[in-house]
Scaffold this active site. Sequence first.
Site, mmCIF file in Angstrom:
data_model
loop_
_atom_site.group_PDB
_atom_site.id
_atom_site.type_symbol
_atom_site.label_atom_id
_atom_site.label_comp_id
_atom_site.label_asym_id
_atom_site.label_seq_id
_atom_site.Cartn_x
_atom_site.Cartn_y
_atom_site.Cartn_z
ATOM 1 N N ASP A 70 0.852 -1.187 0.000
ATOM 2 C CA ASP A 70 0.000 0.000 0.000
ATOM 3 C C ASP A 70 0.888 1.237 0.000
ATOM 4 O O ASP A 70 1.366 1.685 1.039
ATOM 5 C CB ASP A 70 -0.917 0.009 1.226
ATOM 6 C CG ASP A 70 -1.918 1.171 1.188
ATOM 7 O OD1 ASP A 70 -1.705 2.113 0.396
ATOM 8 O OD2 ASP A 70 -2.895 1.130 1.940
ATOM 9 N N HIS A 108 0.239 7.799 4.099
ATOM 10 C CA HIS A 108 0.816 7.106 5.249
ATOM 11 C C HIS A 108 2.311 7.364 5.422
ATOM 12 O O HIS A 108 2.931 6.787 6.317
ATOM 13 C CB HIS A 108 0.554 5.603 5.121
ATOM 14 C CG HIS A 108 -0.886 5.282 4.886
ATOM 15 N ND1 HIS A 108 -1.860 5.515 5.823
ATOM 16 C CD2 HIS A 108 -1.525 4.774 3.800
ATOM 17 C CE1 HIS A 108 -3.033 5.146 5.345
ATOM 18 N NE2 HIS A 108 -2.861 4.705 4.114
ATOM 19 N N ILE A 147 -1.028 9.198 8.729
ATOM 20 C CA ILE A 147 -1.787 8.285 9.566
ATOM 21 C C ILE A 147 -1.375 6.845 9.275
ATOM 22 O O ILE A 147 -0.797 6.537 8.226
ATOM 23 C CB ILE A 147 -3.302 8.444 9.342
ATOM 24 C CG1 ILE A 147 -3.684 8.087 7.897
ATOM 25 C CG2 ILE A 147 -3.743 9.865 9.683
ATOM 26 C CD1 ILE A 147 -5.187 8.104 7.639
ATOM 27 N N GLY A 184 -5.300 1.738 7.813
ATOM 28 C CA GLY A 184 -6.367 1.022 8.494
ATOM 29 C C GLY A 184 -6.130 -0.476 8.515
ATOM 30 O O GLY A 184 -6.396 -1.153 9.512
#
Length: 284
Positions: A187, A192, A207, A210
Amino acid sequence: MPIDVGQALSAEPRRTDLAWDHKDIQLYHLGVGAGIPATAPDELRYTLESRLHVLPSFATVAGGALAAAGGLSSPGIDVDLASVLHGGQRIELHRPIPVRGTAVQTSRIAAVYDKGKAAVIVLRSAAADDDGTLWTSDTQIFVRGEGGFGGERGPSGRLETPGREPDRTVERPIREDQALLYRLSGDWNPLHADPEFAKLAGYDRPILHGLCSYGMTLKAVVDTVLGGDVSRVRAYATRFAGVVFPGETLRIRMWQETGRIQATVTAVERDDAPVLADTVVEHS
């Protein structure tokens, strides 16, 4: 409109060849916090090739083909990555994932829901090898600013938290470099890793993925309640309820029921701000 619902739903399924080996498994496990303490026997099941088993959430990154990225490249879908969040994830395991394997993943857009100020894209995938289906998954992709097109709102069921104290509560620290390590499994969304891109998306710093919180939570459930036996996991679902930042701590509360474990996940340092909700692990 960046999302052409008719085109997205009628598009031919996309087929992707997947391949992985022990290095991919070990990298993923390290990315979701395995290996601490480094020589603990329970952790060596995740990090040492001679003892390796596969955490079922590896299905979300197998072959480096992230499900959400596949959905965003489907016909009829043209959205800004800065507006995209992972809304929810469910995987169903048909048998344990082998340490080394190849499979064909077939994916299609199963639904596009209109949430008013946002759209939710549901990507449905199945991965199969020569012996049959390994896993199936539903990925919900939340796209801010793309709602209001008059479509179906979709299901909105929420799980009630059991009216008793949790049976187990554990805390799992998130390393400062965890997002940088986790993204090596496939990802590459700059949200991120890149502070400037994170600011464009409305965050003061990058962040955590998830799906990293998702993997960390499943590992905690397997290690705490299922005796470390990954083969007992039958299905695993969650809704991504809020963000968490590298350097924070996940608080994972678990309620044990017959054949399933319900969990909530919050960020300790921000007064238990929600991170994962509607989280259920079905098991044998």
